[in-house]
Motif scaffolding. Sequence first.
Motif, PDB file in Angstrom:
ATOM      1  N   ALA B  93       0.971  -1.136   0.342  1.00  0.00           N
ATOM      2  CA  ALA B  93       0.301  -0.126  -0.210  1.00  0.00           C
ATOM      3  C   ALA B  93       0.901   1.264  -0.371  1.00  0.00           C
ATOM      4  O   ALA B  93       0.582   1.955  -0.819  1.00  0.00           O
ATOM      5  CB  ALA B  93      -0.932  -0.433   1.094  1.00  0.00           C
ATOM      6  N   ASN B  94       1.942   1.330   0.396  1.00  0.00           N
ATOM      7  CA  ASN B  94       2.773   2.692   0.665  1.00  0.00           C
ATOM      8  C   ASN B  94       2.933   3.069  -0.831  1.00  0.00           C
ATOM      9  O   ASN B  94       3.567   3.913  -0.887  1.00  0.00           O
ATOM     10  CB  ASN B  94       4.156   1.468   1.833  1.00  0.00           C
ATOM     11  N   SER B  95       3.833   1.523  -1.161  1.00  0.00           N
ATOM     12  CA  SER B  95       4.352   1.507  -2.907  1.00  0.00           C
ATOM     13  C   SER B  95       3.282   2.109  -3.833  1.00  0.00           C
ATOM     14  O   SER B  95       3.725   3.053  -4.062  1.00  0.00           O
ATOM     15  CB  SER B  95       4.977   0.131  -2.810  1.00  0.00           C
ATOM     16  N   ALA B  96       1.758   1.976  -3.541  1.00  0.00           N
ATOM     17  CA  ALA B  96       0.851   2.159  -4.310  1.00  0.00           C
ATOM     18  C   ALA B  96       0.685   3.248  -4.292  1.00  0.00           C
ATOM     19  O   ALA B  96       0.892   3.996  -4.830  1.00  0.00           O
ATOM     20  CB  ALA B  96      -0.100   1.026  -3.891  1.00  0.00           C
ATOM     21  N   PHE B  97       0.652   3.971  -3.163  1.00  0.00           N
ATOM     22  CA  PHE B  97       0.556   5.354  -2.616  1.00  0.00           C
ATOM     23  C   PHE B  97       1.064   6.367  -3.350  1.00  0.00           C
ATOM     24  O   PHE B  97       0.890   7.236  -3.985  1.00  0.00           O
ATOM     25  CB  PHE B  97      -0.417   5.657  -0.416  1.00  0.00           C
ATOM     26  N   ILE B  98       2.652   6.046  -2.622  1.00  0.00           N
ATOM     27  CA  ILE B  98       3.786   6.758  -3.133  1.00  0.00           C
ATOM     28  C   ILE B  98       3.183   7.009  -4.872  1.00  0.00           C
ATOM     29  O   ILE B  98       3.693   8.115  -5.709  1.00  0.00           O
ATOM     30  CB  ILE B  98       5.120   6.485  -2.623  1.00  0.00           C
ATOM     31  N   LEU B 175      10.104  22.565   7.415  1.00  0.00           N
ATOM     32  CA  LEU B 175       9.327  21.345   7.251  1.00  0.00           C
ATOM     33  C   LEU B 175      10.316  19.676   7.387  1.00  0.00           C
ATOM     34  O   LEU B 175      11.854  20.458   6.189  1.00  0.00           O
ATOM     35  CB  LEU B 175       9.247  21.791   6.275  1.00  0.00           C
ATOM     36  N   ARG B 176       9.600  19.553   7.503  1.00  0.00           N
ATOM     37  CA  ARG B 176      10.637  17.975   7.535  1.00  0.00           C
ATOM     38  C   ARG B 176       9.609  16.947   7.510  1.00  0.00           C
ATOM     39  O   ARG B 176       8.464  16.526   7.263  1.00  0.00           O
ATOM     40  CB  ARG B 176      10.570  17.152   9.411  1.00  0.00           C
ATOM     41  N   LEU B 177      10.358  17.072   6.121  1.00  0.00           N
ATOM     42  CA  LEU B 177      10.165  15.467   4.664  1.00  0.00           C
ATOM     43  C   LEU B 177      10.452  14.781   4.883  1.00  0.00           C
ATOM     44  O   LEU B 177       9.716  13.316   4.893  1.00  0.00           O
ATOM     45  CB  LEU B 177      10.242  16.246   3.702  1.00  0.00           C
ATOM     46  N   TRP B 178      11.592  14.365   5.873  1.00  0.00           N
ATOM     47  CA  TRP B 178      12.063  13.451   6.162  1.00  0.00           C
ATOM     48  C   TRP B 178      11.017  11.859   6.666  1.00  0.00           C
ATOM     49  O   TRP B 178      10.489  12.369   7.479  1.00  0.00           O
ATOM     50  CB  TRP B 178      13.418  13.220   6.434  1.00  0.00           C
ATOM     51  N   ASP B 179      11.217  10.722   6.214  1.00  0.00           N
ATOM     52  CA  ASP B 179      10.528   9.582   6.702  1.00  0.00           C
ATOM     53  C   ASP B 179       9.067   9.967   6.790  1.00  0.00           C
ATOM     54  O   ASP B 179       8.083   9.357   7.292  1.00  0.00           O
ATOM     55  CB  ASP B 179      10.768   9.851   8.385  1.00  0.00           C
ATOM     56  N   THR B 180       9.107  10.909   5.490  1.00  0.00           N
ATOM     57  CA  THR B 180       6.845  10.683   5.071  1.00  0.00           C
ATOM     58  C   THR B 180       6.889  10.338   3.353  1.00  0.00           C
ATOM     59  O   THR B 180       8.189  10.316   2.997  1.00  0.00           O
ATOM     60  CB  THR B 180       6.489  12.234   5.256  1.00  0.00           C
ATOM     61  N   PRO B 181       6.427  10.036   3.014  1.00  0.00           N
ATOM     62  CA  PRO B 181       6.057   9.704   1.657  1.00  0.00           C
ATOM     63  C   PRO B 181       5.857  10.887   1.003  1.00  0.00           C
ATOM     64  O   PRO B 181       6.963  10.720  -0.431  1.00  0.00           O
ATOM     65  CB  PRO B 181       4.633   9.259   1.543  1.00  0.00           C
ATOM     66  N   TRP B 182       6.309  12.025   1.608  1.00  0.00           N
ATOM     67  CA  TRP B 182       6.123  13.170   0.631  1.00  0.00           C
ATOM     68  C   TRP B 182       7.651  13.286  -0.146  1.00  0.00           C
ATOM     69  O   TRP B 182       8.247  14.075  -0.646  1.00  0.00           O
ATOM     70  CB  TRP B 182       5.920  14.468   1.571  1.00  0.00           C
ATOM     71  N   ALA B 183       8.937  13.049   0.737  1.00  0.00           N
ATOM     72  CA  ALA B 183       9.916  12.765   0.336  1.00  0.00           C
ATOM     73  C   ALA B 183      10.042  12.065  -0.800  1.00  0.00           C
ATOM     74  O   ALA B 183      11.193  12.189  -1.297  1.00  0.00           O
ATOM     75  CB  ALA B 183      10.526  12.388   1.451  1.00  0.00           C
ATOM     76  N   VAL B 184       9.701  11.295  -1.006  1.00  0.00           N
ATOM     77  CA  VAL B 184       9.921  10.333  -2.233  1.00  0.00           C
ATOM     78  C   VAL B 184       8.802  11.144  -3.430  1.00  0.00           C
ATOM     79  O   VAL B 184       9.614  11.372  -4.254  1.00  0.00           O
ATOM     80  CB  VAL B 184       9.381   8.413  -1.538  1.00  0.00           C
ATOM     81  N   THR B 257      14.936   7.995   2.351  1.00  0.00           N
ATOM     82  CA  THR B 257      13.993   8.750   2.616  1.00  0.00           C
ATOM     83  C   THR B 257      13.208   8.076   3.866  1.00  0.00           C
ATOM     84  O   THR B 257      12.901   8.534   4.564  1.00  0.00           O
ATOM     85  CB  THR B 257      13.856   9.566   2.342  1.00  0.00           C
ATOM     86  N   LEU B 258      13.026   6.895   4.156  1.00  0.00           N
ATOM     87  CA  LEU B 258      12.002   5.741   4.463  1.00  0.00           C
ATOM     88  C   LEU B 258      12.196   5.248   5.890  1.00  0.00           C
ATOM     89  O   LEU B 258      13.465   4.188   5.785  1.00  0.00           O
ATOM     90  CB  LEU B 258      10.987   5.212   4.022  1.00  0.00           C
ATOM     91  N   GLN B 259      12.123   5.439   6.821  1.00  0.00           N
ATOM     92  CA  GLN B 259      13.131   4.513   8.061  1.00  0.00           C
ATOM     93  C   GLN B 259      11.838   3.861   8.927  1.00  0.00           C
ATOM     94  O   GLN B 259      12.579   2.433   9.093  1.00  0.00           O
ATOM     95  CB  GLN B 259      13.748   5.691   8.723  1.00  0.00           C
ATOM     96  N   SER B 260      10.981   4.281   8.660  1.00  0.00           N
ATOM     97  CA  SER B 260       9.837   3.469  10.042  1.00  0.00           C
ATOM     98  C   SER B 260       8.983   2.832   9.468  1.00  0.00           C
ATOM     99  O   SER B 260       8.788   2.983   8.353  1.00  0.00           O
ATOM    100  CB  SER B 260       8.532   4.731  10.596  1.00  0.00           C
ATOM    101  N   PRO B 261       8.703   1.716  10.674  1.00  0.00           N
ATOM    102  CA  PRO B 261       8.931   0.055   9.752  1.00  0.00           C
ATOM    103  C   PRO B 261       7.705   0.142   8.440  1.00  0.00           C
ATOM    104  O   PRO B 261       6.993  -0.366   7.672  1.00  0.00           O
ATOM    105  CB  PRO B 261       8.883  -0.779  10.566  1.00  0.00           C
ATOM    106  N   GLU B 262       6.778   1.128   9.296  1.00  0.00           N
ATOM    107  CA  GLU B 262       5.623   1.604   8.603  1.00  0.00           C
ATOM    108  C   GLU B 262       5.388   1.862   7.049  1.00  0.00           C
ATOM    109  O   GLU B 262       4.599   2.482   6.863  1.00  0.00           O
ATOM    110  CB  GLU B 262       4.057   1.715  10.339  1.00  0.00           C
ATOM    111  N   LYS B 263       6.671   3.012   7.111  1.00  0.00           N
ATOM    112  CA  LYS B 263       6.076   3.796   6.108  1.00  0.00           C
ATOM    113  C   LYS B 263       7.547   3.287   5.010  1.00  0.00           C
ATOM    114  O   LYS B 263       7.311   3.869   4.033  1.00  0.00           O
ATOM    115  CB  LYS B 263       6.810   4.911   6.641  1.00  0.00           C
ATOM    116  N   VAL B 264       7.906   2.225   4.900  1.00  0.00           N
ATOM    117  CA  VAL B 264       8.687   0.939   4.099  1.00  0.00           C
ATOM    118  C   VAL B 264       8.053   0.890   2.688  1.00  0.00           C
ATOM    119  O   VAL B 264       6.709   0.452   2.961  1.00  0.00           O
ATOM    120  CB  VAL B 264       9.804   0.136   4.921  1.00  0.00           C
ATOM    121  N   THR B 265       8.881   1.358   1.796  1.00  0.00           N
ATOM    122  CA  THR B 265       7.599   0.761   0.319  1.00  0.00           C
ATOM    123  C   THR B 265       8.376  -1.444   0.224  1.00  0.00           C
ATOM    124  O   THR B 265       8.796  -1.921   0.666  1.00  0.00           O
ATOM    125  CB  THR B 265       8.401   1.815  -0.350  1.00  0.00           C
TER     126      THR B 265
END
Lengths: 373, 339
Positions: B93-98, B175-184, B257-265
Amino acid sequence: MRIRIADVTKQYVREGSLRTAADEPPALDHISLDIADGETVSVVGPSGCGKSTLLRLVAGLETADSGTVYYDEHDVADVPPQSRGIGMVFQDYALYPTMKGAGNLKYYFDVHRRTEEESRARAKEIADIMGVGFELLLGQQTTTLSGGEQQRVAIARCVVRDPTLFLMDEPIVNLDAKLRESTRMEMAKLLKRYGVTTMFVTHDQQEAVFMGDRIALLRAGRVVQVGSFDELYYSPANLFVASFFGSRPLTVLPATVADRAVHAGEVSWPLPAGLADRLAPGPVRVGVRPEAWRVAGAEPGQGAPMAVDRIESVPAERLTLAHGTVAGARATVVVPAGTTAEGLRLVPDWDAAAFFGADDEVALHTPGPPDFF
Amino acid sequence: MPALLPKVGMRQPKLRYSRAAIAGFLGIGVLLHLLPFYYIISTSLKPGAEVVRNPPTFIPSAITFDAWKLVLRIGDESQIVQLVKEPFWVYFANSAFITVIAVGIGLPVTALAAYANSKLQSGRGARVSFLFFIGTMMVPFVVTLVPMYLLTLNFPFTMPDAPMIPGTDTEFPTLRLWDTPWAVILPAIFVPFNFLLFKGFFDTIPNSVINAARVDGGSELNIFRRIVMPMAVPVFAVTAYMSFGSVWDNFLWQLVTLQSPEKVTMSVATYQLIERLSTAGSTGGGAAAQAEGMGDLLNSGLTWNGMMVLAILQSIPIFIAFLVCREYLLRGIKIRGLK
């Protein structure tokens, strides 16, 4: 609607050029032109003279560097082309390739938020005017239409909105000769029917003469002369106008006026009294049209000998033409049928010859329209 | 294929042979491309022990769906070895969203930029902005990697820590974009190569068509939507497919850019799994512990067959995107000689 173009100048800076704008020749150089309500003006000139630029400028698709365009008495500099209420036909037709013919006509009504019924009713109306088989074209993808068919759709698209001004940019130049003839008639009929002010750009003088109430001749971004065909043909403002009109080339003889006679090379022709009084002695250039030569008698001293290259007969026009050289200048001459190349001697018809300055091209004397008109 | 294998002149023996040779050659090419796919699919269906057997088997001795079941329960706490923290569908879902957001915002932005550059700008301005956009293609990604990473930390500053507002002891708001989908998503919105494709196509549209639409009263946006976009459908298909693939398959930037386990693609999660797999057990030290860890993994059923399942799952969206764009892609390739 009356259109007034007042002292308009436009200059392009060529892309990638390091030259400043001042070095570039202007596309339009202080152009002024007045078009009366309901009048058709043909804008004609050689390629690159700025006639298309002028048209786009009137349409609002280009902006002038200086000068003003008035629609009636309104300065339209700040009016975008979208809201000028004009109809334009382009040289390449510029139909929307992804739409069918009907979609091309409908786009105007779509963007103006008119009703479906109105657009359909107008399209029907136009189809009746455009004649037989036009409705079939509307159902087809425009990319599958032939040149003539595309052109009819393009004209219909221009007419369908009831424009206050028609702008036509060489609309029929891409058609073959036969089709051009018939389309020309059709368009002239349309223009007459609507009585809408029209600017008709073309490089073809015949077309310009046929379509225009008046003709504006452009050269290198300047208006050289504006007037009816007779004015431009018989009273050209300069040598350029004289040589531009006429389907066969004008003969230009470098000559000298002295002792009430014209001396060109080894021959001299005495001038009629009226003309001799009018012309100051000095070097001139004499412009003689092919039909303005008279064949002189055989006895020497009369007329200039012509070195004939070829005698051509044009059966369709019942003409015989002699191509060759007279007094050192290239000449094409209308001669009586059966004329032989040997011993052909010519005299200009002084009532139809024009005189131009030897250095500048300014007309010193022009014959004016002949009396029988 | 009609262009490559024309029917004309097929009675000439020489042409027949050459045609057969071309067909054979292409056939080999197709086989070579299909072989990895076959191996992926067959491996995903093998039992765990067979996967690591040497020499590898080409045809599975038994077909089992253990690996598929396992992958679908990958983040389950009840597993003997919990390999990754979240269930598989979270990564998907993360990958799809991004990807969807990046392509959905990116294509219109890139197309409009190219249209403006091609039809609305002129002269030197057009040249300069064109070169500027294309110039960004000249800088390799690795060069911009670290600055871009810093940029995501404290946007819009390229610094690890936000600077202080002079005269105070508070930091600039960042603005901290790091570790959010927006960074990608944000860096993937404007794609210079797509810009180039769009611009190349828009340049071929005659100005008079645009001018005719203007005279008809269409606003610039309406002209783009009603006249230009329908003409550009093949180009949209090509660019959509290519940016879909590049965002979906992107790995390095997403890893950074993505670190949190629930945000990884998907791509990062797959990598993490491979890493766990190859180092599992080695942390405890000693061959026995390593063997034990390996045994755990084997028992839980996850070896390379699980990886293959992930590989298949990751390829599916690309495959679907290809099917959707196929018609237009082929046309686009024919028109523009792409790729």
